[in-house]
Enzyme design. Sequence first.
Site, PDB file in Angstrom:
ATOM      1  NE  ARG A  20      -2.461  -1.780   3.259  1.00  0.00           N
ATOM      2  CZ  ARG A  20      -2.852  -1.708   4.524  1.00  0.00           C
ATOM      3  NH1 ARG A  20      -3.820  -0.873   4.869  1.00  0.00           N
ATOM      4  NH2 ARG A  20      -2.268  -2.441   5.441  1.00  0.00           N
ATOM      5  CE1 TYR A 110       4.887  -7.092  14.796  1.00  0.00           C
ATOM      6  CE2 TYR A 110       3.130  -5.502  14.453  1.00  0.00           C
ATOM      7  CZ  TYR A 110       3.534  -6.780  14.771  1.00  0.00           C
ATOM      8  OH  TYR A 110       2.605  -7.731  15.060  1.00  0.00           O
ATOM      9  CG  ASP A 112       5.234  -1.813   9.852  1.00  0.00           C
ATOM     10  OD1 ASP A 112       5.300  -2.175  11.036  1.00  0.00           O
ATOM     11  OD2 ASP A 112       4.476  -2.361   9.011  1.00  0.00           O
ATOM     12  N   GLY A 149      -5.685  -7.177  16.108  1.00  0.00           N
ATOM     13  CA  GLY A 149      -6.020  -8.305  16.952  1.00  0.00           C
ATOM     14  C   GLY A 149      -6.647  -7.792  18.243  1.00  0.00           C
ATOM     15  CG  ASN A 239      -0.119  -0.740   7.210  1.00  0.00           C
ATOM     16  OD1 ASN A 239       0.797  -1.552   7.168  1.00  0.00           O
ATOM     17  ND2 ASN A 239      -0.972  -0.688   8.207  1.00  0.00           N
ATOM     18  CB  ALA A 392      27.164  44.335  -5.238  1.00  0.00           C
ATOM     19  CG  ASN A 398      35.656  28.178  -8.838  1.00  0.00           C
ATOM     20  OD1 ASN A 398      34.871  28.615  -9.683  1.00  0.00           O
ATOM     21  ND2 ASN A 398      35.331  27.215  -8.004  1.00  0.00           N
ATOM     22  NE  ARG A 452      36.970  51.062 -14.572  1.00  0.00           N
ATOM     23  CZ  ARG A 452      36.793  51.488 -13.342  1.00  0.00           C
ATOM     24  NH1 ARG A 452      36.417  50.655 -12.390  1.00  0.00           N
ATOM     25  NH2 ARG A 452      36.989  52.759 -13.041  1.00  0.00           N
TER      26      ARG A 452
HETATM   27  C1  UD1 Z   1      -0.371  -8.011  13.675  1.00  0.00           C
HETATM   28  C2  UD1 Z   1      -0.968  -8.861  14.785  1.00  0.00           C
HETATM   29  C3  UD1 Z   1      -2.188  -8.145  15.344  1.00  0.00           C
HETATM   30  C4  UD1 Z   1      -1.830  -6.753  15.816  1.00  0.00           C
HETATM   31  C5  UD1 Z   1      -1.128  -5.990  14.722  1.00  0.00           C
HETATM   32  C6  UD1 Z   1      -0.605  -4.695  15.263  1.00  0.00           C
HETATM   33  C7  UD1 Z   1      -0.478 -11.158  14.194  1.00  0.00           C
HETATM   34  C8  UD1 Z   1      -1.019 -12.434  13.689  1.00  0.00           C
HETATM   35  N1  UD1 Z   1      -1.323 -10.147  14.266  1.00  0.00           N
HETATM   36  O1  UD1 Z   1      -1.330  -7.845  12.685  1.00  0.00           O
HETATM   37  O2  UD1 Z   1      -2.743  -8.874  16.417  1.00  0.00           O
HETATM   38  O3  UD1 Z   1      -2.986  -6.069  16.244  1.00  0.00           O
HETATM   39  O4  UD1 Z   1      -0.018  -6.731  14.197  1.00  0.00           O
HETATM   40  O5  UD1 Z   1      -0.096  -3.889  14.240  1.00  0.00           O
HETATM   41  O6  UD1 Z   1       0.680 -11.095  14.548  1.00  0.00           O
HETATM   42  N2  UD1 Z   1       5.794  -9.414   8.994  1.00  0.00           N
HETATM   43  C9  UD1 Z   1       6.856 -10.149   8.533  1.00  0.00           C
HETATM   44  N3  UD1 Z   1       6.609 -11.378   8.004  1.00  0.00           N
HETATM   45  C10 UD1 Z   1       5.378 -11.907   7.919  1.00  0.00           C
HETATM   46  C11 UD1 Z   1       4.282 -11.128   8.386  1.00  0.00           C
HETATM   47  C12 UD1 Z   1       4.527  -9.889   8.924  1.00  0.00           C
HETATM   48  O7  UD1 Z   1       8.009  -9.717   8.604  1.00  0.00           O
HETATM   49  O8  UD1 Z   1       5.249 -13.029   7.429  1.00  0.00           O
HETATM   50  C13 UD1 Z   1       6.061  -8.091   9.561  1.00  0.00           C
HETATM   51  C14 UD1 Z   1       5.475  -6.969   8.719  1.00  0.00           C
HETATM   52  O9  UD1 Z   1       6.441  -6.501   7.779  1.00  0.00           O
HETATM   53  C15 UD1 Z   1       5.149  -5.925   9.764  1.00  0.00           C
HETATM   54  C16 UD1 Z   1       4.838  -6.747  10.999  1.00  0.00           C
HETATM   55  O10 UD1 Z   1       5.421  -7.998  10.800  1.00  0.00           O
HETATM   56  O11 UD1 Z   1       6.252  -5.093  10.049  1.00  0.00           O
HETATM   57  C17 UD1 Z   1       3.359  -6.890  11.256  1.00  0.00           C
HETATM   58  O12 UD1 Z   1       2.753  -7.474  10.156  1.00  0.00           O
HETATM   59  P1  UD1 Z   1       1.305  -7.033   9.681  1.00  0.00           P
HETATM   60  O13 UD1 Z   1       0.875  -7.921   8.590  1.00  0.00           O
HETATM   61  O14 UD1 Z   1       1.249  -5.573   9.470  1.00  0.00           O
HETATM   62  O15 UD1 Z   1       0.470  -7.305  11.006  1.00  0.00           O
HETATM   63  P2  UD1 Z   1      -1.020  -7.779  11.101  1.00  0.00           P
HETATM   64  O16 UD1 Z   1      -1.125  -9.159  10.523  1.00  0.00           O
HETATM   65  O17 UD1 Z   1      -1.847  -6.730  10.527  1.00  0.00           O
END
Ligand code: UD1
Length: 467
Positions: A20, A110, A112, A149, A239, A392, A398, A452
Amino acid sequence: MSEAGGDFQAIVLAAGKGTRMRSELPKVLHEVLGLPMISHVTRAARRAGATKVVAVLGHGIERVEAWLSASEPEGGYAVAEQREQLGTGHAVWVAADALRGGASHTLVLYGDVPNLTAESMTTFVRDALTADVPLAVMTAVVDDPTGYGRMLRDAAGAIAGIVEHKDANEAQLEIREINAGIYLMRTDFMLAELEVLMGQAAQNAQGEYYLTDLVARAAQSGGALGWIIEDHGEIQGVNTRVDLAAATATARARTNHAWMASGVTMIDPAQVLIEPDVTLGQDVTLYPGVTLRGRTTIADDAIVEPGCWIQDSSIGHAAHIKANSYLNQAEVGARTAIGPMAHLRPGASIGADCKVGNFVEVKKSRLDDGAKAGHLTYLGDAHVGPGANIGAGTITCNYDGESKHRTEIGAGAFIGSNTALVAPVTVADGAYVAAGSTVTDSVPSGALAVARGRQKNIEGWVDRQKA
Ligand code: UD1
Ligand code: MG
């Protein structure tokens, strides 16, 4: 032992594609206040006392890894590759080798979620260690829990598990306490439980291996701590580009509040961007539209007017940077005035009590104390002695098309307006150059150079022309 009172390592989940964002750049390399999101996370983890940082990478792994190797302390981080994004549980599992045998506890973060502070991480870890449970999870009570979640609590209020939005029933969808996705777990508990989880088929709406499933497991074996964070800005995930702007706004507000608390005046803090490695003195005044980047330092009592962009530069005590000036890798001395609309390029070193006025460009040049270049001038590869006055429209020529040459202007020298100084050339201490000169030979001390065409007045020319 960390500040939080126990050993912990951090794992940063950052393998997701970030579809996204609609970007060629991997999501976690998008910047918040000039620093990639993933670095906000690793820095905070380190400040909180993480012994090691493990990054789980997938999409764009080469670019993210290249950035980490350029920016992270050597030996302080490891990378695990997750080729297919099979869920957050799987993401931690692919890093098992890097985590096993490390610290007793693991902090899951995370890539992000850039605004979680080291202070919150420290408190969370400390409280989790004190509770002495296999797992602690950070939660928040929000108005709109869509997509998150949901935290399940038992009758006594203890954490019982987490249900993902897509798996939740109607009653569960009403729950406003959400999972922020940040955990502290006993490393051995986490790896043992993930091994079990990975041995089964994923049984949920998304067909993913959920890290969240470990919460119910912990609740059944030793207890799970739910740790509620009040400041929701800290757990804001990114996101989309709209989220990125929101995360930047959060980081900006926090940074600016801290600087104001330490004695910096901002006319409108919503319009000032200060990157994390900038330092500011007391009674600095920043007008709207100022951007301070990189390792910029600004000393006490300096004023920076609207629209200035200052990168990797140092600004001296009570200096005055006037509106719409652009500075990059420059030094400005005490009480010196720059601009409006001046351009200081790399290697510009301006002394104390100088004046560099409008439409003056300075590159790789030193102006000693009290020197002045007030208007419409280019100084490149030059040294200007103390108290010299550059008229001025003065240009140091250079570049001869092949190489750069230096211009030396002595102490107290006076360069008349609209002078071209063809380098290499020296104007000695106290020498004068007449306006409009093109100076190709050095000017000795005490001399006036006039280079000049001599003026000729043709008497009666106008009348003859009309007749
Ligand atoms: C997850 C949680 C959810 C929580 C939310 C908070 C799970 C199953 N769910 O949701 O309960 O409320 O975060 O933001 O954990 N990532 C990987 N590899 C993967 C999947 C994800 O590296 O296979 C990383 C993503 O890049 C991201 C982070 O993990 O940085 C979270 O993944 P994302 O898919 O955004 O989380 P949700 O599934 O939405
Ligand atoms: Mg997901």
